[in-house]
Design a protein around this motif. Structure first.
Motif, PDB file in Angstrom:
ATOM      1  N   ILE A 141       0.820  -1.212   0.000  1.00  0.00           N
ATOM      2  CA  ILE A 141       0.000   0.000   0.000  1.00  0.00           C
ATOM      3  C   ILE A 141       0.856   1.264   0.000  1.00  0.00           C
ATOM      4  N   ASP A 142       2.130   1.133  -0.313  1.00  0.00           N
ATOM      5  CA  ASP A 142       3.059   2.264  -0.218  1.00  0.00           C
ATOM      6  C   ASP A 142       2.799   3.361  -1.234  1.00  0.00           C
ATOM      7  N   LYS A 143       2.046   3.068  -2.282  1.00  0.00           N
ATOM      8  CA  LYS A 143       1.741   4.109  -3.259  1.00  0.00           C
ATOM      9  C   LYS A 143       0.685   5.078  -2.753  1.00  0.00           C
ATOM     10  N   VAL A 144      -0.024   4.712  -1.683  1.00  0.00           N
ATOM     11  CA  VAL A 144      -1.107   5.567  -1.208  1.00  0.00           C
ATOM     12  C   VAL A 144      -0.953   6.009   0.244  1.00  0.00           C
ATOM     13  N   THR A 145      -0.062   5.395   1.001  1.00  0.00           N
ATOM     14  CA  THR A 145       0.134   5.787   2.393  1.00  0.00           C
ATOM     15  C   THR A 145       1.561   5.432   2.803  1.00  0.00           C
ATOM     16  N   GLY A 146       1.911   5.739   4.060  1.00  0.00           N
ATOM     17  CA  GLY A 146       3.235   5.399   4.557  1.00  0.00           C
ATOM     18  C   GLY A 146       4.232   6.535   4.559  1.00  0.00           C
ATOM     19  N   SER A 147       3.858   7.687   4.003  1.00  0.00           N
ATOM     20  CA  SER A 147       4.746   8.844   4.043  1.00  0.00           C
ATOM     21  C   SER A 147       3.952  10.106   3.797  1.00  0.00           C
ATOM     22  N   LEU A 148       4.530  11.228   4.204  1.00  0.00           N
ATOM     23  CA  LEU A 148       3.897  12.536   4.015  1.00  0.00           C
ATOM     24  C   LEU A 148       4.342  13.096   2.677  1.00  0.00           C
ATOM     25  N   LYS A 149       3.698  12.628   1.639  1.00  0.00           N
ATOM     26  CA  LYS A 149       3.984  13.063   0.278  1.00  0.00           C
ATOM     27  C   LYS A 149       2.695  13.520  -0.379  1.00  0.00           C
TER      28      LYS A 149
END
Length: 476
Positions: A412-420
């Motif tokens: 799910i890293d394309k939609v969450t996991g960082s402030l981008k």
């Protein structure tokens, strides 16, 4: 008298949606891309009979200013600002001017991070109160139960969800079956929101996982019942025999889908799940402690044509960091749990830091209704252990173990996991340094909706199952 359940009341009162609830089909592995079709629920996406009904809670445009930011991918901004609206991150930087209609929060002296992601939880399946009637996480009736799905045991009113949100800043978590079985069933990824149903918590578009286990647990549970497996070699033998059946099942369905015919092959729910793994659409999360067993499992995966996404617990991963890196396999580990059974004795506090230093994918995890409330403190322990052996880990880099790395392991890293910009506004404002034992979440947003505010009693959830006397804890 039945007291108010704040979690249910919030879920019932805020069902109006903002956004379309759509997710992304993203896998954190290099497994082959799936065919996108198959027998019923076999692939777990297009034909999911229990689809996500998740819709983001209504939020408001918000700008948090004057904070120290860990962006979740190793970046740090001092004196930074984060703007989000419509459920998404809009901008992260040092000088962001507010516009009309934006709520501005001055976070002077505070920190902002992405929400914590826990890849190994049993909340909802082993909820509080912890009584036998609520113990629904492990179908211990056979060593292979790939047909069961953890989501079908999830109780959304488990107060552990609220504790993880308010005490630990956890915004996303994977719920796994237990580890008694070699193949324990499907896992499910949830957004940590107040929902009346399991479907209302399901992370939209997140891949399913398959929980597997090796080592002491399966051989102890089933050896004690006088059946196979009772040894580690029995574990692998049963696994291999099952994967051979799955490959034949996959072959039959591939042939039917390519050539057609009057009658499709007979459906098998367990084989549907394993076929999803073979086609790269269901990710393998494997409970395993010893380095030698992890190496054997990776060889078995190569033989049978699937990929291990992550080993969980993995207390000896540091011994084979190079092999894990070469195979692209993650390790989800504890900071310092060890010694509670033989296969956990060779754990070291530097495990996670060594894996990271060697370039292997690594992250923290809880496997605990209590530990999930302080995963930030568990990472602080790792930082200290690393420092003692001469490994320097910056705080901003350490937050990758709580955010982008677990997001990658869950696909799910394309939609969450960082402030981008463009990602889900899963954001935590901490009242101090997030690696201090004195620090707690001040505010927690999920998809830009404020679900917890330490200064607002109406956003401090209570449950009928918290400690207290009848009548206490009512929301007025």
């Amino acid at each position: 008298m039945i007291r108010t359940l704040t979690m249910v009341a919030l879920a019932a009162g805020l069902v109006a949606c903002t956004g379309d609830g759509k997710g992304v089909r993203s896998a954190a592995t290099d497994a082959p891309k799936g065919k996108g079709k198959g027998p019923g629920a076999g692939k777990g996406y297009d034909h999911d009979p229990f689809p996500s009904t998740y819709r983001a809670y209504p939020g408001r445009p918000t700008l948090v200013t004057n904070v120290t930011i860990f962006d979740g991918e190793g970046g740090r901004i001092d004196g930074g600002s984060v703007l989000f609206q419509g459920g998404k991150i809009v901008e992260v930087g040092q000088s962001i001017a507010p516009t009309d209609g934006v709520t501005v929060i001055d976070g002077q002296g505070k920190w902002v991070t992405p929400g914590v992601i826990d890849v190994h939880s049993h909340l909802g399946d082993y909820p509080s109160p912890g009584v036998e009637a609520n113990s629904d996480g492990n179908e211990m009736t056979g060593p292979v139960t790939a047909e069961v799905w953890a989501e079908h045991s999830v109780w959304p009113q488990d107060p552990g969800f609220a504790r993880a949100l308010t005490n630990g800043g956890v915004t996303t978590l994977q719920i796994l079956p237990g580890s008694a079985n070699l193949m324990g069933g499907r896992s499910v990824t949830l957004k940590n929101v107040y929902g009346r149903t399991m479907q209302a918590m399901k992370f939209p578009g997140a891949p399913y996982g398959l929980k597997m286990a090796c080592g002491e647990n399966p051989k102890r549970v089933y050896g004690a019942k006088g059946r196979m497996p009772s040894t580690r070699m029995g574990n692998i033998a049963v696994d291999r025999a099952t994967w051979l059946k799955a490959r034949e099942y996959d072959r039959k369905w591939d042939k039917y889908e390519a050539d057609g015919g009057d009658e499709p092959p007979a459906r098998d729910l367990a084989m549907d799940t394993l076929r999803g793994v073979l086609d790269g659409e269901i990710l393998v999360h494997n409970h395993c402690y010893r380095a030698d067993e992890m190496a054997i499992v990776m060889d078995m995966a190569q033989e049978m044509g699937y990929k291990v996404t992550a080993f969980h617990h993995a207390v000896e991963s540091y011994k084979i960091a190079d092999l894990l890196k070469a195979r692209g396999v993650c390790s989800a580990v504890w900071a310092d749990w060890y010694g509670f059974k033989m296969e956990s004795y060779d754990a070291i506090g530097e495990n996670l830091a060594i894996l990271d230093q060697q370039g292997a994918c690594a992250m923290i995890h809880s496997d605990s209704e209590n530990g999930i409330q302080r995963l930030n403190q568990e990472v602080a322990k790792v930082i200290a252990s690393a420092r003692r052996v001469g490994i320097t880990v910056t705080p901003e880099h350490a937050w990758t173990w709580l955010a982008i790395n677990p997001a990658r392991a869950l696909g799910i890293d394309k939609v969450t996991g960082s402030l981008k910009a463009g990602k889900m506004a899963d954001v935590v404002l901490w009242n101090g340094d997030p690696f201090s034992v004195y620090t707690r979440p001040q505010m927690v947003w999920v998809d830009g909706a404020l679900l917890y505010d330490a200064n607002n009693p109406k956003l401090r959830p209570v449950s009928d199952f918290e400690l207290g006397q009848p009548g206490e804890g009512d929301v007025k």
